[in-house]
Design a protein around this motif. Structure first.
Motif, mmCIF file in Angstrom:
data_model
loop_
_atom_site.group_PDB
_atom_site.id
_atom_site.type_symbol
_atom_site.label_atom_id
_atom_site.label_comp_id
_atom_site.label_asym_id
_atom_site.label_seq_id
_atom_site.Cartn_x
_atom_site.Cartn_y
_atom_site.Cartn_z
ATOM 1 N N THR A 76 31.493 -23.037 -12.983
ATOM 2 C CA THR A 76 32.006 -24.400 -13.194
ATOM 3 C C THR A 76 33.486 -24.535 -12.866
ATOM 4 O OG1 THR A 76 32.481 -24.000 -15.541
ATOM 5 C CG2 THR A 76 30.284 -24.839 -14.993
ATOM 6 N N SER A 77 34.139 -23.418 -12.493
ATOM 7 C CA SER A 77 35.567 -23.500 -12.196
ATOM 8 C C SER A 77 35.831 -23.728 -10.703
ATOM 9 C CB SER A 77 36.306 -22.254 -12.684
ATOM 10 O OG SER A 77 35.907 -21.118 -11.965
ATOM 11 N N GLU A 78 34.848 -24.265 -10.010
ATOM 12 C CA GLU A 78 35.008 -24.761 -8.644
ATOM 13 C C GLU A 78 34.017 -25.901 -8.455
ATOM 14 O OE1 GLU A 78 34.090 -21.826 -5.694
ATOM 15 O OE2 GLU A 78 32.078 -21.452 -6.463
ATOM 16 N N ALA A 79 34.370 -26.862 -7.617
ATOM 17 C CA ALA A 79 33.515 -28.046 -7.491
ATOM 18 C C ALA A 79 33.830 -28.839 -6.227
ATOM 19 C CB ALA A 79 33.691 -28.954 -8.710
ATOM 20 N N ILE A 80 32.853 -29.666 -5.842
ATOM 21 C CA ILE A 80 33.052 -30.676 -4.809
ATOM 22 C C ILE A 80 33.445 -31.958 -5.536
ATOM 23 C CG2 ILE A 80 32.015 -31.979 -2.915
ATOM 24 C CD1 ILE A 80 29.899 -29.738 -2.711
ATOM 25 N N VAL B 83 36.693 -29.854 -1.821
ATOM 26 C CA VAL B 83 36.066 -28.727 -2.502
ATOM 27 C C VAL B 83 37.190 -27.810 -2.967
ATOM 28 C CG1 VAL B 83 34.117 -27.137 -2.409
ATOM 29 C CG2 VAL B 83 34.329 -28.927 -0.679
ATOM 30 N N ILE B 84 37.295 -27.609 -4.281
ATOM 31 C CA ILE B 84 38.485 -26.952 -4.822
ATOM 32 C C ILE B 84 38.169 -26.190 -6.106
ATOM 33 C CG2 ILE B 84 39.189 -29.020 -6.099
ATOM 34 C CD1 ILE B 84 41.466 -26.363 -4.300
ATOM 35 N N TRP B 85 39.087 -25.317 -6.483
ATOM 36 C CA TRP B 85 38.927 -24.464 -7.665
ATOM 37 C C TRP B 85 40.008 -24.789 -8.691
ATOM 38 C CZ3 TRP B 85 40.533 -22.848 -2.825
ATOM 39 C CH2 TRP B 85 41.861 -22.423 -2.708
ATOM 40 N N ASP B 86 39.828 -24.222 -9.891
ATOM 41 C CA ASP B 86 40.826 -24.371 -10.950
ATOM 42 C C ASP B 86 42.077 -23.532 -10.645
ATOM 43 O OD1 ASP B 86 39.702 -26.150 -12.800
ATOM 44 O OD2 ASP B 86 38.470 -24.596 -13.703
ATOM 45 N N PRO B 87 43.257 -24.010 -11.084
ATOM 46 C CA PRO B 87 43.524 -25.180 -11.920
ATOM 47 C C PRO B 87 43.676 -26.484 -11.132
ATOM 48 C CG PRO B 87 45.560 -24.014 -11.566
ATOM 49 C CD PRO B 87 44.493 -23.200 -10.877
ATOM 50 N N PHE B 88 43.613 -26.395 -9.783
ATOM 51 C CA PHE B 88 43.724 -27.606 -8.963
ATOM 52 C C PHE B 88 42.578 -28.579 -9.275
ATOM 53 C CE2 PHE B 88 45.340 -23.980 -6.459
ATOM 54 C CZ PHE B 88 46.663 -24.368 -6.328
ATOM 55 N N GLN B 89 41.414 -28.014 -9.519
ATOM 56 C CA GLN B 89 40.239 -28.822 -9.861
ATOM 57 C C GLN B 89 40.468 -29.592 -11.157
ATOM 58 O OE1 GLN B 89 36.785 -26.402 -10.531
ATOM 59 N NE2 GLN B 89 35.629 -28.036 -11.520
ATOM 60 N N ALA B 90 40.882 -28.875 -12.198
ATOM 61 C CA ALA B 90 41.125 -29.517 -13.491
ATOM 62 C C ALA B 90 42.229 -30.568 -13.378
ATOM 63 C CB ALA B 90 41.498 -28.466 -14.537
ATOM 64 N N ILE C 157 45.230 -29.877 -19.286
ATOM 65 C CA ILE C 157 44.667 -29.449 -18.000
ATOM 66 C C ILE C 157 44.496 -27.933 -17.966
ATOM 67 C CG2 ILE C 157 45.146 -29.263 -15.523
ATOM 68 C CD1 ILE C 157 46.558 -31.990 -15.725
ATOM 69 N N THR C 158 45.512 -27.231 -18.427
ATOM 70 C CA THR C 158 45.466 -25.765 -18.421
ATOM 71 C C THR C 158 44.330 -25.252 -19.288
ATOM 72 O OG1 THR C 158 47.857 -25.686 -18.092
ATOM 73 C CG2 THR C 158 46.794 -23.675 -18.866
ATOM 74 N N SER C 159 44.111 -25.877 -20.433
ATOM 75 C CA SER C 159 43.053 -25.457 -21.345
ATOM 76 C C SER C 159 41.681 -25.528 -20.680
ATOM 77 C CB SER C 159 43.062 -26.325 -22.606
ATOM 78 O OG SER C 159 42.012 -25.967 -23.463
ATOM 79 N N ILE C 160 41.454 -26.584 -19.915
ATOM 80 C CA ILE C 160 40.172 -26.727 -19.213
ATOM 81 C C ILE C 160 39.966 -25.560 -18.258
ATOM 82 C CG2 ILE C 160 38.910 -28.121 -17.527
ATOM 83 C CD1 ILE C 160 40.341 -30.582 -18.752
ATOM 84 N N ALA C 161 41.004 -25.254 -17.470
ATOM 85 C CA ALA C 161 40.902 -24.169 -16.499
ATOM 86 C C ALA C 161 40.722 -22.817 -17.183
ATOM 87 C CB ALA C 161 42.147 -24.154 -15.613
ATOM 88 N N VAL C 162 41.468 -22.586 -18.246
ATOM 89 C CA VAL C 162 41.380 -21.314 -18.975
ATOM 90 C C VAL C 162 39.976 -21.090 -19.527
ATOM 91 C CG1 VAL C 162 42.124 -20.142 -21.091
ATOM 92 C CG2 VAL C 162 43.826 -21.114 -19.533
ATOM 93 N N LYS C 163 39.388 -22.130 -20.095
ATOM 94 C CA LYS C 163 38.078 -21.994 -20.736
ATOM 95 C C LYS C 163 36.925 -21.903 -19.740
ATOM 96 C CE LYS C 163 39.591 -24.150 -25.046
ATOM 97 N NZ LYS C 163 39.549 -25.332 -25.940
#
Length: 320
Positions: A112-116, A184-191, A264-270
């Protein structure tokens, strides 16, 4: 006169040899780590425990930040770093390009730490609707494979879209101004995009990709300094355990380093996977599937063998 000149020349050559030896020794005593704006290495850098442990072995640590996995592994390929972490796709492209690398460990899945992503006002509601659309991504990064698998799941070919290859900062700018239809991107850019731009997730990796993070080293460094690599992985694992036990503490620590809010950071960390381990046969097989996929798409020029680039520490190191 000629004798004096010859002696001077020999003395100069001897001094040069000593200087070269000193440079080589200095390089051998430095571990150059490449990291990105996410993941366990950011936490390890902030913690400072690796530097203390390696100082006992006479090794200094130097850190270099990269915008993405492909750029990091290019640094590894040209010899500017010895070790780094990337998603699952960059090592495939790097190996195909001739990089002399070894996989030394991996993190558990984090699908879930990457998405379109699509803009909040986009009319696109499914991956199938990306046909003919412009999709931004960092070529050869972990999200490249996510995009391929998501298109496949939707009954589309990679050739059905218009890929726009951009690093994260440029891709976000293109996404914001509407010059691409999806990103299409990954965390933390995604979050950050989800929270700041209200970007909508069209498809994350759940059920179609593992999104492992891999720790990689140059083959020469790993073979010459197995104890350093072993210490490094131990410290990475310890930081991962701390992160699992107290994600809020980690968020407090890493948010300023990322320049992002705590929310935002918390979302990426978790969403991240923690617990670095040596590669299993199952993980090697999954990585081989990725390599074979990109070979079939003719995005890499030849068939690869992932099993040939897996690090096995010497028995005396592995037992410690």
């Amino acid at each position: 006169m000629r004798t004096i000149t010859l002696r001077r020349s020999l003395a100069a050559l001897f001094a040069a040899a000593l200087a070269f030896g000193a440079i080589t020794q200095a390089q051998a005593e430095t571990l150059r780590i490449g990291y990105q704006k996410y993941g366990t290495l950011v936490l390890l850098k902030a913690k400072g425990t690796l530097e203390k442990r390696l100082a006992e072995q006479g090794v200094e640590v130097k850190w270099t930040e990269f915008p993405g996995g492909p750029q990091l592994l290019e640094g590894l390929n040209v010899g500017s770093i010895d070790f780094g972490v990337t998603g699952e796709t960059p090592p495939v492209f790097a190996q195909a390009a001739g990089a002399d690398l070894l996989y030394v460990a991996y993190e558990p899945p984090a699908p879930t730490s990457e998405a379109i992503l699509v803009p909040k006002g986009s009319s696109i509601q499914s991956v199938k609707e990306l046909a003919g659309k412009k999709v931004a991504l960092n070529k050869g990064s972990n999200v490249h494979y996510l995009l391929v698998r998501a298109l496949e799941e939707a009954g589309l070919k990679y050739s059905d879209i218009q890929p726009v290859y951009l690093p994260p900062a440029d891709a976000r700018a293109a996404f914001e101004r509407g010059s691409v239809d999806a990103w299409v991107i990954w965390d933390p850019f995604q979050a950050a995009a989800e929270q700041q731009l209200e970007a909508r997730t069209l498809r994350n990796g759940q059920g179609i990709v593992d999104n492992h993070q891999f720790y990689l080293a140059t083959r020469p460094y790993a073979q010459k300094h197995p104890q350093v690599i072993n210490t490094l992985i131990e410290e990475v694992r310890a930081v991962g355990e701390d992160s699992k036990a107290d994600p809020d503490k980690v968020t407090e620590q890493v948010a300023p380093l990322l320049g992002l809010s705590k929310d935002i950071t918390s979302i990426a960390v978790k969403r991240q996977g923690y617990g670095a381990q040596p590669l299993t046969p199952e993980v090697v097989a999954a990585q081989q599937k990725i390599a074979d996929t990109f070979t079939a798409l003719k995005l890499i020029p030849k068939k690869l063998s992932i099993a040939d680039v897996i690090w096995t520490p010497p028995a005396k190191v592995a037992q410690q």
